[in-house]
Design a protein around this motif. Structure first.
Motif, mmCIF file in Angstrom:
data_model
loop_
_atom_site.group_PDB
_atom_site.id
_atom_site.type_symbol
_atom_site.label_atom_id
_atom_site.label_comp_id
_atom_site.label_asym_id
_atom_site.label_seq_id
_atom_site.Cartn_x
_atom_site.Cartn_y
_atom_site.Cartn_z
ATOM 1 N N ALA A 1 17.065 11.600 -9.439
ATOM 2 C CA ALA A 1 17.804 12.771 -8.965
ATOM 3 C C ALA A 1 16.865 13.941 -8.696
ATOM 4 C CB ALA A 1 18.861 13.169 -9.994
ATOM 5 N N ILE A 2 15.883 14.132 -9.563
ATOM 6 C CA ILE A 2 14.943 15.242 -9.401
ATOM 7 C C ILE A 2 14.027 15.021 -8.208
ATOM 8 C CG2 ILE A 2 12.952 16.405 -10.452
ATOM 9 C CD1 ILE A 2 14.346 15.920 -13.187
ATOM 10 N N LEU A 3 13.434 13.849 -8.102
ATOM 11 C CA LEU A 3 12.457 13.591 -7.039
ATOM 12 C C LEU A 3 13.101 13.473 -5.661
ATOM 13 C CD1 LEU A 3 10.071 11.196 -8.946
ATOM 14 C CD2 LEU A 3 9.431 13.361 -7.880
ATOM 15 N N SER A 4 14.398 13.228 -5.609
ATOM 16 C CA SER A 4 15.095 13.205 -4.322
ATOM 17 C C SER A 4 15.776 14.538 -4.038
ATOM 18 C CB SER A 4 16.134 12.073 -4.294
ATOM 19 O OG SER A 4 17.082 12.222 -5.338
ATOM 20 N N LYS A 5 15.486 15.562 -4.888
ATOM 21 C CA LYS A 5 16.054 16.900 -4.758
ATOM 22 C C LYS A 5 17.579 16.866 -4.755
ATOM 23 C CE LYS A 5 14.048 19.880 -4.910
ATOM 24 N NZ LYS A 5 13.558 20.504 -6.184
ATOM 25 N N MET A 6 18.140 16.056 -5.638
ATOM 26 C CA MET A 6 19.589 15.966 -5.786
ATOM 27 C C MET A 6 19.968 16.200 -7.248
ATOM 28 S SD MET A 6 20.471 12.718 -3.340
ATOM 29 C CE MET A 6 19.633 12.512 -1.767
ATOM 30 N N GLU A 7 19.370 17.249 -7.818
ATOM 31 C CA GLU A 7 19.579 17.524 -9.231
ATOM 32 C C GLU A 7 21.060 17.659 -9.587
ATOM 33 O OE1 GLU A 7 15.580 19.399 -8.044
ATOM 34 O OE2 GLU A 7 17.602 19.257 -7.207
ATOM 35 N N LEU A 8 21.791 18.429 -8.791
ATOM 36 C CA LEU A 8 23.209 18.653 -9.090
ATOM 37 C C LEU A 8 24.063 17.429 -8.768
ATOM 38 C CD1 LEU A 8 23.662 22.349 -7.865
ATOM 39 C CD2 LEU A 8 23.164 21.498 -10.166
ATOM 40 N N ASN B 1 0.829 -1.213 0.000
ATOM 41 C CA ASN B 1 0.000 0.000 0.000
ATOM 42 C C ASN B 1 0.864 1.264 0.000
ATOM 43 O OD1 ASN B 1 -2.515 1.282 -0.076
ATOM 44 N ND2 ASN B 1 -2.589 1.532 2.153
ATOM 45 N N ASN B 2 1.927 1.233 -0.807
ATOM 46 C CA ASN B 2 2.856 2.369 -0.884
ATOM 47 C C ASN B 2 3.004 2.910 -2.304
ATOM 48 O OD1 ASN B 2 3.827 2.787 1.835
ATOM 49 N ND2 ASN B 2 4.841 0.791 1.672
ATOM 50 N N LEU B 3 1.976 2.752 -3.136
ATOM 51 C CA LEU B 3 2.059 3.255 -4.507
ATOM 52 C C LEU B 3 1.829 4.769 -4.488
ATOM 53 C CD1 LEU B 3 2.417 2.687 -7.502
ATOM 54 C CD2 LEU B 3 -0.040 2.232 -7.656
ATOM 55 N N SER B 4 2.916 5.504 -4.415
ATOM 56 C CA SER B 4 2.859 6.964 -4.256
ATOM 57 C C SER B 4 2.915 7.671 -5.608
ATOM 58 C CB SER B 4 4.031 7.428 -3.397
ATOM 59 O OG SER B 4 5.259 7.178 -4.084
ATOM 60 N N PRO B 5 2.565 8.972 -5.651
ATOM 61 C CA PRO B 5 2.700 9.750 -6.887
ATOM 62 C C PRO B 5 4.139 9.762 -7.400
ATOM 63 C CG PRO B 5 1.340 10.929 -5.305
ATOM 64 C CD PRO B 5 1.921 9.755 -4.575
ATOM 65 N N GLU B 6 5.106 9.748 -6.480
ATOM 66 C CA GLU B 6 6.515 9.750 -6.885
ATOM 67 C C GLU B 6 6.870 8.469 -7.644
ATOM 68 O OE1 GLU B 6 5.918 12.665 -3.737
ATOM 69 O OE2 GLU B 6 5.408 10.542 -3.871
ATOM 70 N N ILE B 7 6.377 7.355 -7.149
ATOM 71 C CA ILE B 7 6.619 6.078 -7.831
ATOM 72 C C ILE B 7 5.992 6.087 -9.216
ATOM 73 C CG2 ILE B 7 5.998 3.624 -7.842
ATOM 74 C CD1 ILE B 7 8.273 4.132 -5.992
ATOM 75 N N ILE B 8 4.785 6.594 -9.309
ATOM 76 C CA ILE B 8 4.084 6.646 -10.598
ATOM 77 C C ILE B 8 4.863 7.515 -11.591
ATOM 78 C CG2 ILE B 8 1.997 7.454 -11.776
ATOM 79 C CD1 ILE B 8 0.438 6.691 -9.235
ATOM 80 N N GLY C 1 3.447 16.402 -14.201
ATOM 81 C CA GLY C 1 3.189 15.536 -13.050
ATOM 82 C C GLY C 1 3.751 16.126 -11.772
ATOM 83 N N LEU C 2 4.940 16.735 -11.860
ATOM 84 C CA LEU C 2 5.539 17.381 -10.696
ATOM 85 C C LEU C 2 4.674 18.538 -10.207
ATOM 86 C CD1 LEU C 2 9.330 17.521 -11.726
ATOM 87 C CD2 LEU C 2 8.249 15.952 -10.106
ATOM 88 N N ILE C 3 4.113 19.285 -11.151
ATOM 89 C CA ILE C 3 3.237 20.402 -10.775
ATOM 90 C C ILE C 3 2.025 19.891 -10.011
ATOM 91 C CG2 ILE C 3 1.682 22.173 -11.689
ATOM 92 C CD1 ILE C 3 3.646 22.626 -13.948
ATOM 93 N N GLN C 4 1.467 18.773 -10.468
ATOM 94 C CA GLN C 4 0.272 18.212 -9.841
ATOM 95 C C GLN C 4 0.507 17.820 -8.382
ATOM 96 O OE1 GLN C 4 -2.917 17.967 -11.095
ATOM 97 N NE2 GLN C 4 -2.065 19.258 -12.711
ATOM 98 N N ILE C 5 1.724 17.441 -8.043
ATOM 99 C CA ILE C 5 2.000 17.038 -6.659
ATOM 100 C C ILE C 5 2.629 18.187 -5.855
ATOM 101 C CG2 ILE C 5 2.284 14.622 -7.310
ATOM 102 C CD1 ILE C 5 5.303 14.961 -7.015
ATOM 103 N N GLY C 6 2.624 19.392 -6.449
ATOM 104 C CA GLY C 6 3.140 20.557 -5.740
ATOM 105 C C GLY C 6 4.628 20.504 -5.470
ATOM 106 N N PHE C 7 5.390 20.031 -6.446
ATOM 107 C CA PHE C 7 6.828 19.827 -6.259
ATOM 108 C C PHE C 7 7.576 21.148 -6.188
ATOM 109 C CE2 PHE C 7 11.083 18.233 -7.530
ATOM 110 C CZ PHE C 7 11.175 17.159 -6.650
ATOM 111 N N SER C 8 8.570 21.206 -5.320
ATOM 112 C CA SER C 8 9.359 22.420 -5.133
ATOM 113 C C SER C 8 10.291 22.665 -6.316
ATOM 114 C CB SER C 8 10.194 22.308 -3.848
ATOM 115 O OG SER C 8 11.134 23.367 -3.763
ATOM 116 N N THR C 9 10.476 23.936 -6.661
ATOM 117 C CA THR C 9 11.387 24.308 -7.745
ATOM 118 C C THR C 9 12.738 24.770 -7.194
ATOM 119 O OG1 THR C 9 10.417 26.546 -7.772
ATOM 120 C CG2 THR C 9 9.536 24.925 -9.339
ATOM 121 N N GLU C 10 13.017 24.440 -5.949
ATOM 122 C CA GLU C 10 14.301 24.781 -5.355
ATOM 123 C C GLU C 10 15.374 23.769 -5.771
ATOM 124 O OE1 GLU C 10 13.848 25.058 -1.144
ATOM 125 O OE2 GLU C 10 13.046 27.088 -1.222
ATOM 126 N N ILE C 11 16.582 24.272 -5.918
ATOM 127 C CA ILE C 11 17.735 23.434 -6.243
ATOM 128 C C ILE C 11 18.660 23.435 -5.034
ATOM 129 C CG2 ILE C 11 19.719 23.092 -7.760
ATOM 130 C CD1 ILE C 11 17.102 22.696 -9.155
#
Length: 324
Positions: free
Chosen positions: A245-252, A75-82, A130-140
């Motif tokens: 990398a993006i979803l774990s906020k480790m873009e760089l 029961n852990n099918l999250s938006p991030e996994i999708i 999809g990132l917008i739909q889950i309210g994802f941060s645009t911070e780097i």
């Protein structure tokens, strides 16, 4: 979610890839989905002509089946996994079309560069929406510091550059038996540890599934390879590692974790610029792994060396992300 679940995910994904490969490889042979070797490549590679390709389907299916099975059962099918499944399968489909044109239509270049770019851009935009739909941060986040920078609307072009750049970089690395599977397992393993430490447990689980899938594929892809990954697998892995990398906020951090992929890409860029501006080649052949082959290194020596370099980058990334 605990460490045991991550290990279980890796083991299941590995098992799926190992069990499915002996069934799928003969199927590819019957369909005559054999690799055509480019004439301008190293002469030693001509003997690989006819080896089944599109084996990336095995990797993608192992990841997809394992991640869905584990997350639904717990029961852990999250938006991030999708989102990770979408970007992985999406880029895999672009690669599949490229491979299909090469092996079925007998057109060795596959999709044109523009056609491939359009496909990559479409998946990148879908991922961003999809990132917008889950309210994802645009911070780097700045690695090894507590600082971060909000880039706002520039996050979309960043995602596009990352996805297109990384998928092509990973694709360039897939040139020797076991090279991408080994370096990929190391890179995704590093992200599994980094994401877990940062609290992105779903992303860590997905990374573990990829590690298992590519290691299972490596059993049949190690020299001499019984099957090649093809663009189906390399583009899918490029999309997957960028999404992680993006979803774990480790873009760089992707630059450091994927250091081998960066070096391979830079070797091609340097070669092209040098030849166009000076009429001279810096390397005997690019990407860089071919240069070492033509310098007298055995294929296995090149691959193992690149694995070790990838391990150094992975350790540096883990040290930077976890202990600093």
């Amino acid at each position: 979610m605990n460490e045991q679940l991550l290990l279980l995910t890796l083991i299941i994904s590995f098992g799926v890839a190992v069990m499915f490969s002996p069934l799928f490889i003969p199927f590819l042979k019957r369909l005559k989905f054999g690799q055509s070797i480019r004439e301008e490549g190293p002469e030693s590679h001509q003997k690989k002509s006819g080896t089944p390709t599109m084996g990336g389907i095995i990797v993608v299916l192992a990841i997809f089946a394992t991640v869905l099975g584990i997350t639904i059962s717990t029961n852990n099918l999250s938006p991030e996994i999708i989102l990770l499944l979408i970007v992985t399968v999406g880029y895999g489909l672009v690669g599949f079309l490229d491979d299909y044109i090469k092996v079925v239509k007998k057109h060795n270049l596959g999709l044109t560069s523009k056609q491939k770019l359009v496909g990559q851009l479409i998946i990148a935009v879908i991922f961003y929406l999809g990132l917008i739909q889950i309210g994802f941060s645009t911070e780097i986040a700045i690695p090894a510091t507590s600082f971060s920078v909000d880039i706002g609307f520039l996050y979309l072009p960043l995602i596009i550059v990352m996805l297109v750049g990384a998928s092509n970089a990973v694709n360039l690395t897939d040139g020797l038996d076991g090279l991408l599977a080994g370096t990929g397992a190391i890179a995704f393993g590093a992200f599994a540890i980094l994401a877990w430490n940062a609290g992105f447990l779903d992303v860590s689980l997905f990374s573990a599934a990829v590690v298992g899938a590519v290691l299972g594929f490596l059993v049949f892809n190690a020299h001499p390879a019984k099957v090649f990954m093809g663009d189906t697998g390399s583009l899918a892995l490029g999309g997957a590692i960028t999404g992680i990398a993006i979803l774990s906020k480790m873009e760089l951090m992707l630059i450091l974790v994927g250091g081998v992929f960066v070096i391979e890409t830079l070797s091609v860029i340097i070669q092209v610029i040098s030849f166009k501006t000076r009429g001279k080649r810096v390397f005997k052949m690019s990407p860089l792994h071919h240069h070492y082959e033509l310098s007298g290194w055995s294929e296995w020596r090149v691959v193992v060396t690149f694995w070790l370099v990838g391990m150094v980058f992975a350790i540096a990334a883990i040290y930077t992300g976890v202990w600093l």
